[in-house]
Design an enzyme around this catalytic site. Structure first.
Site, PDB file in Angstrom:
ATOM      1  N   ASP A  63       0.648  -1.050   0.201  1.00  0.00           N
ATOM      2  CA  ASP A  63      -0.115   0.186  -0.554  1.00  0.00           C
ATOM      3  C   ASP A  63       0.452   1.534  -0.107  1.00  0.00           C
ATOM      4  OD1 ASP A  63      -1.386  -2.527   0.691  1.00  0.00           O
ATOM      5  OD2 ASP A  63      -1.995  -0.977   2.628  1.00  0.00           O
ATOM      6  N   GLN A  79       3.899   0.870   1.474  1.00  0.00           N
ATOM      7  CA  GLN A  79       4.385  -0.775   2.640  1.00  0.00           C
ATOM      8  C   GLN A  79       5.982  -1.168   2.002  1.00  0.00           C
ATOM      9  OE1 GLN A  79       2.193  -2.612   6.037  1.00  0.00           O
ATOM     10  NE2 GLN A  79       2.800  -0.285   6.131  1.00  0.00           N
ATOM     11  N   PHE A 119       2.107  -0.858  10.002  1.00  0.00           N
ATOM     12  CA  PHE A 119       1.743  -1.284   9.269  1.00  0.00           C
ATOM     13  C   PHE A 119       0.798   0.312   8.248  1.00  0.00           C
ATOM     14  CE2 PHE A 119      -0.813  -5.984   9.575  1.00  0.00           C
ATOM     15  CZ  PHE A 119       0.678  -5.662   9.056  1.00  0.00           C
ATOM     16  N   GLU A 239     -10.712  -2.361   4.827  1.00  0.00           N
ATOM     17  CA  GLU A 239      -9.527  -2.136   4.671  1.00  0.00           C
ATOM     18  C   GLU A 239      -8.475  -0.726   4.255  1.00  0.00           C
ATOM     19  OE1 GLU A 239      -6.355  -5.764   5.334  1.00  0.00           O
ATOM     20  OE2 GLU A 239      -6.678  -4.868   2.892  1.00  0.00           O
ATOM     21  N   TRP A 327      -3.758  -8.893  -3.458  1.00  0.00           N
ATOM     22  CA  TRP A 327      -3.114  -9.660  -3.240  1.00  0.00           C
ATOM     23  C   TRP A 327      -3.115 -10.978  -3.239  1.00  0.00           C
ATOM     24  CZ3 TRP A 327      -0.053  -8.618   0.923  1.00  0.00           C
ATOM     25  CH2 TRP A 327      -0.116  -7.419   1.083  1.00  0.00           C
TER      26      TRP A 327
HETATM   27  C1  FRU Z   1      -3.948  -3.722   2.996  1.00  0.00           C
HETATM   28  C2  FRU Z   1      -3.047  -4.371   3.574  1.00  0.00           C
HETATM   29  C3  FRU Z   1      -3.504  -3.653   5.579  1.00  0.00           C
HETATM   30  C4  FRU Z   1      -2.810  -3.139   6.207  1.00  0.00           C
HETATM   31  C5  FRU Z   1      -1.078  -3.583   5.489  1.00  0.00           C
HETATM   32  C6  FRU Z   1      -0.550  -4.274   5.663  1.00  0.00           C
HETATM   33  O1  FRU Z   1      -3.243  -4.320   1.878  1.00  0.00           O
HETATM   34  O2  FRU Z   1      -3.667  -5.376   4.233  1.00  0.00           O
HETATM   35  O3  FRU Z   1      -4.794  -3.052   5.672  1.00  0.00           O
HETATM   36  O4  FRU Z   1      -2.059  -2.059   7.214  1.00  0.00           O
HETATM   37  O5  FRU Z   1      -1.859  -4.428   4.643  1.00  0.00           O
HETATM   38  O6  FRU Z   1       0.910  -4.844   4.796  1.00  0.00           O
END
Ligand code: FRU
Length: 526
Positions: A63, A79, A119, A239, A327
């Site tokens: 993300d 991320q 996160f 999310e 994902w």
């Molecule tokens: C979304 C997610 C978020 C989380 C992050 C972890 O892609 O699952 O909810 O904070 O990725 O890497």
């Protein structure tokens, strides 16, 4: 005495004939270790390396995080796994850009700690120094993110601050700032709500398919205000929410609030994807004005988008990027030594349809025009039934932009093929009878890496006066299609051979007409 002379005299003393080679080995080993700690730039030469989309030089990214503008720089945090090409060790990677396209890669901003991973979350400029981490003259930047406790599998909200234009970050000693001992409580997005001079946080209770709204005067203590959900699509967990106000393009002076929520699974094209709700926000509560599900993107590769905070008022745009992946197969895509790109940056607005329903509109940012190089234009011509290779007319390439207007005529299907080569093509078409615009990546290149990858994506679309307009961005491993003037978007990865550079137009079941076609080759951003 400083340590250095002491160390040197120790070395002089001990540097006998037999110790010299040992020392040399130790020193040589130290050099690459030091280099590895600096953030490398991508080389842009690998087989699938995007030429004008953001990618980390090496390792795993998901993300976008902490998108914020400050002091003439767009910040993009993300991320990041600093240690490999699969998800893990989640930390905030960091880059800055003057124009959303040319990025300077900085070192990891917020690393995981022994017990807590960093996160997703957001960042703001605390202009009034409400947090007290800066001064009035030097307002601090504040990152608000989820601390994910590895052992106990709990999630709580953390903050960190920077007073040097985001170059170094200090976690707040009073962390966490919001903690209920929940396992799925994440991805805080914070913005300043000017009418009540307060901060508002929207954060996901993922498994409950809810978001919660909190308010704060100082970014440290937060008060619950309201909740939204379950609503819309609840197949997958929720999310990465975002909440912002947007103008309605075709109703001057009118605005609506948009609540964007991502679904970890069960999205329109399968796997993860984003939905949005249009409605009203009064500083405390969000109320949607429709019950149906609205999708942000109709293909598989646009997730976890959040918008930039603090874009200057004189600019006034609401800008975002999303993670150009899904994902379902993100850990398997055939790229190396990095994994994942961010989407093109897009400017957001709203538009009403004939029934008065309000829809989200995404447009590629104007800055992309600065990458345009060679231009080719084709004017009106008949498209006889069949496929017509345009390579001979200079219309081809791996990093190109196309603006195409087609008239369906008496064809049953009409469209465009890009990244065409030996047995490969990505089709962007319009099915006249079904009134569906689609992107077909079944033959777009490498696809065996995951069974859910090869696919065809579609969305309902009218063709007013029989005309279809498509704005298409092709890169070394992606195709992004903006249809219906940005109300329908397809963001899709493709992994064709580097030789597949062809572009064709085609008509099936009858003849059609090309109204116009503009193509530009796009420069790499290195
Ligand atoms: C979304 C997610 C978020 C989380 C992050 C972890 O892609 O699952 O909810 O904070 O990725 O890497």
């Amino acid at each position: 005495m400083s340590d250095k002379p002491m160390l040197f005299s120790f070395l002089r003393l001990r540097c006998t004939v037999w110790t010299a080679p040992v020392l040399l080995v130790v020193l040589l080993a130290a050099v690459p270790a030091h280099r590895a700690s600096a953030q490398p730039e991508p080389t842009y030469t690998e087989r699938y390396r995007p030429q004008y989309h953001f990618t980390p030089a090496v390792n795993w990214m998901n993300d976008p995080n902490g998108l914020v503008w400050f002091d003439d720089e767009y910040h993009l945090f993300y991320q990041y796994n600093p240690f490999g090409t699969r998800w893990g060790h989640m930390s905030w990677g960091h880059a800055v850009s003057p124009d959303l396209l040319h990025w300077e890669h900085l070192s990891v901003a917020i690393p995981e700690t022994d017990s807590v991973m960093a996160f997703s979350g957001s960042a703001v400029v605390d202009w009034n120094n409400t947090s007290g981490f800066g001064t009035d003259e030097n307002p601090p930047m504040i990152a608000i993110y989820t601390g994910h406790y590895r052992e106990r599998r709990l999630q709580a909200q953390y903050i960190a601050w920077s007073t040097d234009r985001g170059r170094t970050w200090t976690p707040y000693e009073g962390n966490p700032v919001l903690d209920f001992g929940l396992t799925d409580f994440r991805d805080p997005k914070v913005f300043w709500y000017a009418p009540e001079e307060k901060w508002v946080m929207v954060v996901a209770l993922s498994v409950d398919r809810k978001v919660h709204f909190y308010s704060s005067k100082d970014l440290k203590s937060w008060t619950f205000m309201s909740e939204f959900g379950p609503a819309g699509n609840v197949t997958g967990i929720w999310e990465c929410p975002d909440l912002f106000e947007l103008p309605i393009e075709n109703r001057p002076g009118e605005t609506r609030w948009v609540l964007d929520v991502d679904n970890g699974g069960g999205a329109v094209a399968g796997g993860s994807g984003g939905q949005y709700f249009v409605g009203h926000f009064d500083g405390t509560t969000f109320v949607a004005e429709h019950a149906d599900t609205r999708w942000v993107d109709y293909a598989k590769d646009f997730y976890a988008a959040i918008s930039w905070s603090d874009v200057p008022e004189e600019d006034g745009r609401r800008l975002w990027v999303g993670w150009l992946n899904n994902w379902l197969y993100a850990g398997e895509i055939p790229t190396d030594p990095w994994r994942s790109a961010q989407s093109l940056p897009r400017a957001l607005s709203l538009r009403t349809d004939a029934l008065g329903d309000v829809w989200l509109v995404q447009k590629p940012v104007e800055e992309l025009k600065t990458l345009r190089e060679t231009h080719r234009r084709l004017d009106v011509r008949a498209i006889a039934e069949g496929e017509h290779d345009l390579t001979g007319e200079g219309i081809a390439g791996k990093a190109i932009e196309l603006v195409v207007e087609l008239e369906v005529g008496d064809a049953a299907e009409v469209g465009l093929k890009v990244r065409q080569g030996e047995g490969e093509e990505t089709v962007i078409g319009y099915d006249v009878l079904r009134k569906e615009v689609f992107v077909d990546r079944y033959r777009s290149g490498e696809k065996e890496f995951h069974p859910t990858y090869a696919d065809l994506f579609e969305a309902s679309m009218e063709a007013p006066e029989g005309r279809v307009k498509l704005h298409v961005f092709v890169d070394w491993s992606s195709v992004e299609v903006f249809a219906d003037d940005g109300a329908i978007v397809f963001t899709s990865q493709v992994f064709p051979s580097p030789d597949s550079e062809g572009v064709s137009i085609y008509a099936e079941g009858g003849g059609a007409r090309l109204v116009s076609l503009d193509m530009w080759t796009l420069a790499s951003v290195w």
